[in-house]
Design a protein around this motif. Structure first.
Motif, short mmCIF file in Angstrom:
data_model
loop_
_atom_site.label_atom_id
_atom_site.label_comp_id
_atom_site.label_asym_id
_atom_site.label_seq_id
_atom_site.Cartn_x
_atom_site.Cartn_y
_atom_site.Cartn_z
N GLY A 555 0.80 -1.22 0.00
CA GLY A 555 0.00 0.00 0.00
C GLY A 555 0.83 1.26 0.00
N GLU A 556 2.16 1.10 0.00
CA GLU A 556 3.05 2.26 0.01
C GLU A 556 2.98 3.02 -1.31
N ALA A 557 2.93 2.29 -2.42
CA ALA A 557 2.87 2.92 -3.75
C ALA A 557 2.04 2.04 -4.68
N PRO A 558 0.72 2.04 -4.51
CA PRO A 558 -0.12 1.11 -5.27
C PRO A 558 -0.38 1.50 -6.72
N PHE A 559 -0.18 2.78 -7.06
CA PHE A 559 -0.57 3.25 -8.40
C PHE A 559 0.64 3.31 -9.33
N TYR A 560 1.16 2.12 -9.61
CA TYR A 560 2.39 1.97 -10.39
C TYR A 560 2.25 2.60 -11.78
N GLY A 561 3.22 3.44 -12.13
CA GLY A 561 3.28 3.99 -13.49
C GLY A 561 2.30 5.10 -13.77
#
Length: 594
Positions: A555-561
């Motif tokens: 959940g630290e960086a779920p929106f990859y790219g």
């Protein structure tokens, strides 16, 4: 513009249907585009068979602004492409699928200075002053439309209300205001035209309406058409030579009279591809039989080389499937839809008619209008001359519609407006986990198709260098599930994404999802220690993908790219280029209407 009628006097080439020499049209159009600040380049040319040319032109500064032209010569094709460029600039069609941002939405005008805004009503009913009685009955027969359904995609400005454009009702010359939302949703590019004169452009626009209406009718009703006799084809030696070359290359050609007994100025040419059993039907229309015939043949190969003729579908005996609206929409988009074998029966449903509706462009316009009048069809025309080139948009409800009126309720292009701010904020968001999962539920409740591209839903020109370009609703659900900590749901949507979207991913994004799937599967294995597999995962997917997938699952960086996007869309250079192009038009509009 049949070849045997082309007159070339020194550097002046005149062809039927045009009120100026090709050289004059090309020079004038090019100069005016340059004066407006558009940097046009001829990106590609094709000449697959004799007397069939096509060209792709675009703005170097904004490649999303492009057109294709076709003709029997290089000059004719270039004049066609430039004319279409003005058609799409004048009618704002280049920008029809895009949100224009807050600055324009709140500016002195959005589309044209002569537009009218109608505030939304408290009870949701359509406000007085838009449409006429006949149009209200046509677009909203059951009184189901809510005023908010008619907010246009380009402004998305509910506070301002409904933006409507003035059209002239041809039966009595009255001005009728038609919402931009209706025009954009139901008519797209049909009935738009530009030309050397008003009558030339109007004839082309009306001809296009007939072409697509009769095409749909012939395909949907599986009408068997009469072939054009060889003696008639022989009048047009350039067309005969082009057809002969296609036949020599192994593509049988049928040339049909599609006038339905001499009633409409339409031609149909069908190409068979025996190598894969498919066929492609091209339609063209114009009051001059020869012009209609040549346009149909050049349309057959516009933007295509001979090796590109293997992408169509085989004929079928399933007439019900052929008649489905989705199939007719496919024919409008790229002509790759189904066609019934019945079209090719020896016994035609109509006799061949050696028709002629031609004359001066003024006479041709009157002749075409008489056909509409004889069928009690109202014609609405919006004229545009702010770029110093005449252009028009023609609406004939019941004939020129590409999509059915019910799409205003079921598939309106403004359906994503209320989501735009929320979705663009996701990459930089820090919400409670439940809010992300609630957004998945909202997408379902609002009926958004999992296959819908998010950029199209929101009206964004994202460019191809980031995850927004390929992001579909289904993939978005995977990312939202990750952000919400629901790994089981995240796995379901990750596998959906890999099945339905991986073919359009960059190699890097495809690798990320393979890694993500593996890590999600491992996360459900309680008896396995993830650290035991880290080295192998790094060797398989690379350290960057493993780190990115791990950050997504945590959940630290779920929106990859997905780069963060502010309300001015500065993250998308392609959208900025589009807005810069639009501002050039806004300047011209202000000057003209001043």
């Amino acid at each position: 513009m049949p070849l045997n009628k082309i007159v070339d006097t020194m550097t002046q080439t005149f062809i039927p249907g045009k009120d100026a020499a090709l050289e004059d049209s090309i020079s004038r159009f090019q100069q005016k585009l340059q004066d407006l600040g558009f940097n046009i380049e001829e990106a590609s040319w094709l000449n697959p068979v004799p007397h069939v040319w096509s060209v792709h032109i675009r703005d170097r500064d904004c490649p999303l602004c492009f057109t294709n032209g076709k003709g029997a010569s290089k000059k004719a094709a270039l004049a066609s492409a430039l004319g279409e460029y003005f058609e799409r600039l004048s009618t704002n069609y280049f920008f029809a699928d895009f949100w224009l941002g807050n600055a324009i939405a709140e500016g002195d005008f959005v589309h044209y200075p002569n537009e009218k805004w109608f505030p939304l009503t408290e009870d949701g009913r359509l406000p007085e002053g838009i449409l006429d009685a006949g149009l209200r009955q046509f677009y909203d027969p059951e009184n189901e439309l809510n005023a908010s359904d008619l907010i246009d995609l380009q402004s998305g400005n509910a506070e301002r209300g409904i933006c409507a454009l003035p059209f002239t009702r041809q039966s009595d010359g009255q001005t009728v205001y038609i919402p931009m939302n209706i025009i954009g949703n139901l008519y797209v590019s049909n009935g738009m035209s530009a030309g050397n004169t008003a009558n030339e452009a109007r004839v082309q626009g009306l001809s296009e309406v007939f072409e697509r209406y009769i095409k749909n009718r012939i395909i949907a009703e599986s009408i068997s058409l009469p072939e054009i006799p060889q003696a008639v084809l022989a009048r047009y030696p350039g067309v005969v030579e082009a057809i002969a070359r296609l036949e020599t290359e192994g593509f049988p050609i049928f040339a049909y009279d599609a006038s339905l007994g001499g009633k409409y100025p339409v031609i149909c040419v069908v190409l068979f591809n025996p190598s894969n059993g498919t066929c492609f039907a091209s339609f063209g229309a114009h009051p001059d039989f020869g012009v209609a015939l040549e346009r149909t043949v050049t349309e057959l190969l516009q933007g295509r080389s001979l090796k590109d003729l293997d992408v169509f579908t085989p004929p079928t005996f399933d007439d019900e499937e052929v008649a489905e609206h989705a199939n007719l929409e496919t024919h409008f988009i790229d002509s790759s839809g189904l066609i019934s074998w019945d079209m090719f029966k020896d016994d035609a449903d109509y006799p061949f008619v050696d028709w002629r509706f031609d004359g001066s462009t003024e006479e041709e316009f009157a002749t075409l209008m008489n056909i509409f009048n004889s069928e009690n069809q109202e014609v609405y025309i919006a004229d545009y001359q702010h770029l110093d080139v005449y252009a028009c948009r023609i609406v004939v409800p019941g004939m020129s519609d590409i999509y059915p009126a019910e799409d205003l309720l079921l598939a309106n292009n403004n359906m994503g407006a209320s989501l735009r701010k929320t979705l663009l904020a996701l990459p930089a968001s820090d919400w409670p986990a439940d809010d992300y999962l609630a957004l998945i539920q909202r997408l379902d409740d609002e009926g958004h198709d999992d296959f819908t591209r998010v950029r199209e839903l929101l009206g964004l020109a994202t460019g191809k260098d980031n995850g927004w370009y390929t992001l579909r609703i289904g993939e978005l659900k995977a990312l939202l599930a990750l952000a919400g900590g629901d790994t089981e749901q995240a796995l379901i949507w990750t596998e959906w994404t890999m099945e339905f979207n991986s073919s359009v991913f960059s190699a890097e994004r495809a690798n990320f999802y393979r890694c993500l799937q593996t890590l999600l599967l491992l996360s459900q294995e309680e008896d396995r220690d993830p650290l035991q597999y880290h080295h192998a995962f790094v060797r398989m997917y690379g350290s960057e993908a493993v780190e990115a997938a791990s950050a997504a699952i945590s959940g630290e960086a779920p929106f990859y790219g997905l780069p963060p996007v502010d309300e001015n869309l500065v993250a998308f250079p392609a959208h900025q280029a589009l807005l810069a192009a639009y501002e050039k038009l806004q300047v011209a509009k202000r000057r003209y209407w001043k």
